[in-house]
Enzyme design. Structure first.
Site, PDB file in Angstrom:
ATOM      1  N   CYS A  31     -12.087   4.813 -28.336  1.00 52.27           N
ATOM      2  CA  CYS A  31     -13.399   5.364 -28.625  1.00 52.27           C
ATOM      3  C   CYS A  31     -14.232   5.506 -27.363  1.00 52.27           C
ATOM      4  CB  CYS A  31     -14.093   4.485 -29.657  1.00 52.27           C
ATOM      5  SG  CYS A  31     -13.149   4.454 -31.172  1.00 52.27           S
ATOM      6  N   GLU A  32     -13.801   6.367 -26.491  1.00 46.75           N
ATOM      7  CA  GLU A  32     -14.493   6.709 -25.254  1.00 46.75           C
ATOM      8  C   GLU A  32     -14.128   8.154 -24.961  1.00 46.75           C
ATOM      9  OE1 GLU A  32     -16.231   4.728 -23.017  1.00 46.75           O
ATOM     10  OE2 GLU A  32     -15.942   2.888 -24.192  1.00 46.75           O
ATOM     11  N   TYR A  51       0.369  -1.266 -12.244  1.00 45.38           N
ATOM     12  CA  TYR A  51      -1.044  -1.244 -12.644  1.00 45.38           C
ATOM     13  C   TYR A  51      -1.263  -0.575 -14.008  1.00 45.38           C
ATOM     14  CZ  TYR A  51      -1.353  -2.514  -7.742  1.00 45.38           C
ATOM     15  OH  TYR A  51      -1.168  -3.144  -6.542  1.00 45.38           O
ATOM     16  N   ARG A  92      -5.865   3.539 -15.609  1.00 41.95           N
ATOM     17  CA  ARG A  92      -6.023   4.216 -14.316  1.00 41.95           C
ATOM     18  C   ARG A  92      -6.665   5.606 -14.403  1.00 41.95           C
ATOM     19  NH1 ARG A  92      -2.382   5.527 -11.383  1.00 41.95           N
ATOM     20  NH2 ARG A  92      -3.339   5.118  -9.381  1.00 41.95           N
ATOM     21  N   GLU A 132       3.833  -6.835   1.581  1.00 38.97           N
ATOM     22  CA  GLU A 132       3.477  -7.107   0.183  1.00 38.97           C
ATOM     23  C   GLU A 132       3.458  -5.828  -0.649  1.00 38.97           C
ATOM     24  OE1 GLU A 132       0.310 -10.730   1.103  1.00 38.97           O
ATOM     25  OE2 GLU A 132      -0.414  -8.678   1.015  1.00 38.97           O
ATOM     26  N   PRO A 133       4.583  -5.151  -0.777  1.00 41.05           N
ATOM     27  CA  PRO A 133       4.583  -3.924  -1.576  1.00 41.05           C
ATOM     28  C   PRO A 133       4.476  -4.244  -3.061  1.00 41.05           C
ATOM     29  CG  PRO A 133       6.822  -4.459  -0.906  1.00 41.05           C
ATOM     30  CD  PRO A 133       5.924  -5.495  -0.262  1.00 41.05           C
ATOM     31  N   GLY A 134       3.656  -3.507  -3.767  1.00 39.07           N
ATOM     32  CA  GLY A 134       3.525  -3.702  -5.215  1.00 39.07           C
ATOM     33  C   GLY A 134       3.896  -2.417  -5.921  1.00 39.07           C
ATOM     34  N   GLY A 141       0.754  -1.251   0.000  1.00 43.04           N
ATOM     35  CA  GLY A 141       0.000   0.000   0.000  1.00 43.04           C
ATOM     36  C   GLY A 141       0.780   1.293   0.000  1.00 43.04           C
TER      37      GLY A 141
END
Ligand SMILES: *Cc1c(COP(=O)(O)O)cnc(C)c1O
Length: 447
Positions: free
Chosen positions: A364-365, A393, A333, A293-295, A251
């Protein structure tokens, strides 16, 4: 400064041509060589962050670092993490398979998830992974049953919801009470009774919590340790079981823009260790082994994405939109979490940023906007845009939306660049498509 407090990879510099370089590689040359969009990972930044974690916790002997693979997972990264002495936190068969096929030591792999499938649990048992973080009652029953059938006894954490709120985006908060993850504290006794009486192939070694992601506060980690140790003390009294491990999740935040001010790894380590000292004394417990658990904080800063600038549109009396050749499919994101990023034009790295534009993706958004209202040196067609902090991510959440190809990823170090993920091809894209017989005759004739 801690790596997670930097916006750019630690090897970032500007060369004599005025081009941005990372890992000694000129980004404009990388764009020519590998095409764009391109994910670029700086090996020195990844390693440097791993080493910061190890150094910050060096004074606490029993520390284990399990990189959260969901942030970014590929075989080359497994090789780097293995060298750095990190384990892996995985959440799927695919992540376990990647680790296994990279030759990772599976005893340093942990499996998380709120709805692990039977196939995934079986796979984990066959790989002899080191730890399971069991999330719910169904999983306790399933895992015990499968372990019995394979004659194995497995070490588990129970994942709990510690009831700690942190001020991050709602979608990435996980530790508050109304969460889909983990056992409520009021359900723990029932779970432990089941483990003691029926689930004899499960060996409960500790508790696991994860309070959220992109966290800037330190107090939440202090409180998390307190909640877990209080439970461990209570479990000791009520059940006469000594739990010797605590898993604090990940986190730690990173610096996407100047507005983000995450604490350093050292600060987080000090807070965690102090809380362990205080609470172990208060509850008369031995110091537990810790798992982290660092990501995001391991790979986020190390990665950038480069794009080629194409069309642009000046809204009369409004914004100037500048479009790039990627967007929400390689980095969901911004559209998903309103995440903010910074960027520079790699081939104009020395020029003054005096024009405010909005970077639009190619998808196309209308929501496919990568960066709103950023100042850049006059962006033109063919310029190479470098968006920072896309290492976590980004690729791992990417898609083939609009039937586009997932970009390649390269690893840079000492002026050398190597492909770690090949760019997808149109053949890859259709390779899993099948036309049922009754339709295929039709399409043949029409063609
Ligand atoms: C997502 C997640 C992590 C990693 O979080 P980061 O914010 O990337 O450090 C660690 N543990 C669990 C259980 C997670 O769900």
């Amino acid at each position: 400064m801690s790596v997670n407090q930097e916006i750019k990879p630690i090897t970032t510099e500007i060369n004599e041509k005025g081009h941005l370089c990372i890992g000694g590689c000129d980004l404009v040359e990388l764009a020519e060589k590998y095409d764009t969009p391109l994910y670029i990972y700086d090996e020195d930044t990844i390693r440097s962050m791993c080493q910061e974690y190890k150094k910050a916790f060096a004074k606490y002997e029993k520390s284990n670092f399990m990189f959260a693979s969901k942030a970014f997972m590929t075989k080359a990264l497994c090789a780097i993490l293995k060298e750095e002495g990190f384990g892996l936190d995985t959440v799927s068969g695919g992540e376990m398979y990647t680790a296994y096929s990279a030759g990772f030591d599976m005893s340093h792999v942990l499996l998380n998830g709120n709805n692990k499938s039977i196939d995934e649990l079986e796979m984990a048992l066959d790989y002899n992974i080191g730890r399971y973080s069991v999330d719910n009652f169904l999983e306790l029953a399933l895992l015990d049953n499968l372990a019995k059938s394979k004659n194995k006894i497995v070490d588990i954490f129970l994942r709990i919801t510690p009831g700690i709120e942190c001020h991050t985006h709602e979608y990435i908060q996980t530790g508050h009470l109304d969460s889909k993850f983990g056992f409520d504290l009021t359900q723990l006794d029932e779970a432990i009774d089941l483990i003691k009486e029926q689930y004899t192939n499960l060996n409960l070694v500790g508790l696991h919590a994860h309070i959220g992601s992109q966290i800037f506060e330190t107090q939440v980690y202090y409180d998390e340790v307190g909640v877990i140790l209080k439970e461990i003390r209570r479990i000791k009294e009520v059940h006469n079981i000594d739990l010797k491990e605590i898993n604090l999740g990940g986190g730690l935040g990173i610096t996407y823009t100047e507005a983000d001010v995450p604490p350093s790894v050292e600060t987080i380590a000090d807070v965690i260790i102090r809380s362990i000292e205080v609470h172990c004394k208060e509850y008369n417990l031995e110091y537990p082994a810790i798992y982290l658990e660092p990501g995001r904080s391991i790979v986020g800063t190390s990665g950038v994405t480069i794009y080629t600038i194409g069309s642009s549109k000046q809204v009369p009396k409004g914004r100037r939109y500048v479009a790039v050749d990627g967007g929400m499919a390689d980095n969901p994101r911004p559209s998903m979490y309103q995440a903010k990023y910074t960027a520079v034009i790699a081939n104009k790295a020395n020029e003054e940023s005096n024009e405010e534009v909005t970077i639009a993706g190619r998808y196309c958004e209308s929501g496919d906007i990568l960066i709103r209202d950023i100042k850049l040196p006059h962006p033109e067609e063919g310029d190479i845009l470098c968006v920072f902090n896309t290492g976590a991510y980004g690729y791992s959440m990417s898609s083939n939306y609009n039937r586009t190809l997932r970009p390649a990823a390269v690893l840079v170090k000492n002026a050398q660049s190597d492909i770690i993920i090949k760019r997808e091809t149109y053949e890859d894209l259709v390779s899993d498509d099948e036309i049922p017989q009754r339709l295929s005759s039709k399409i043949m004739i029409e063609n």
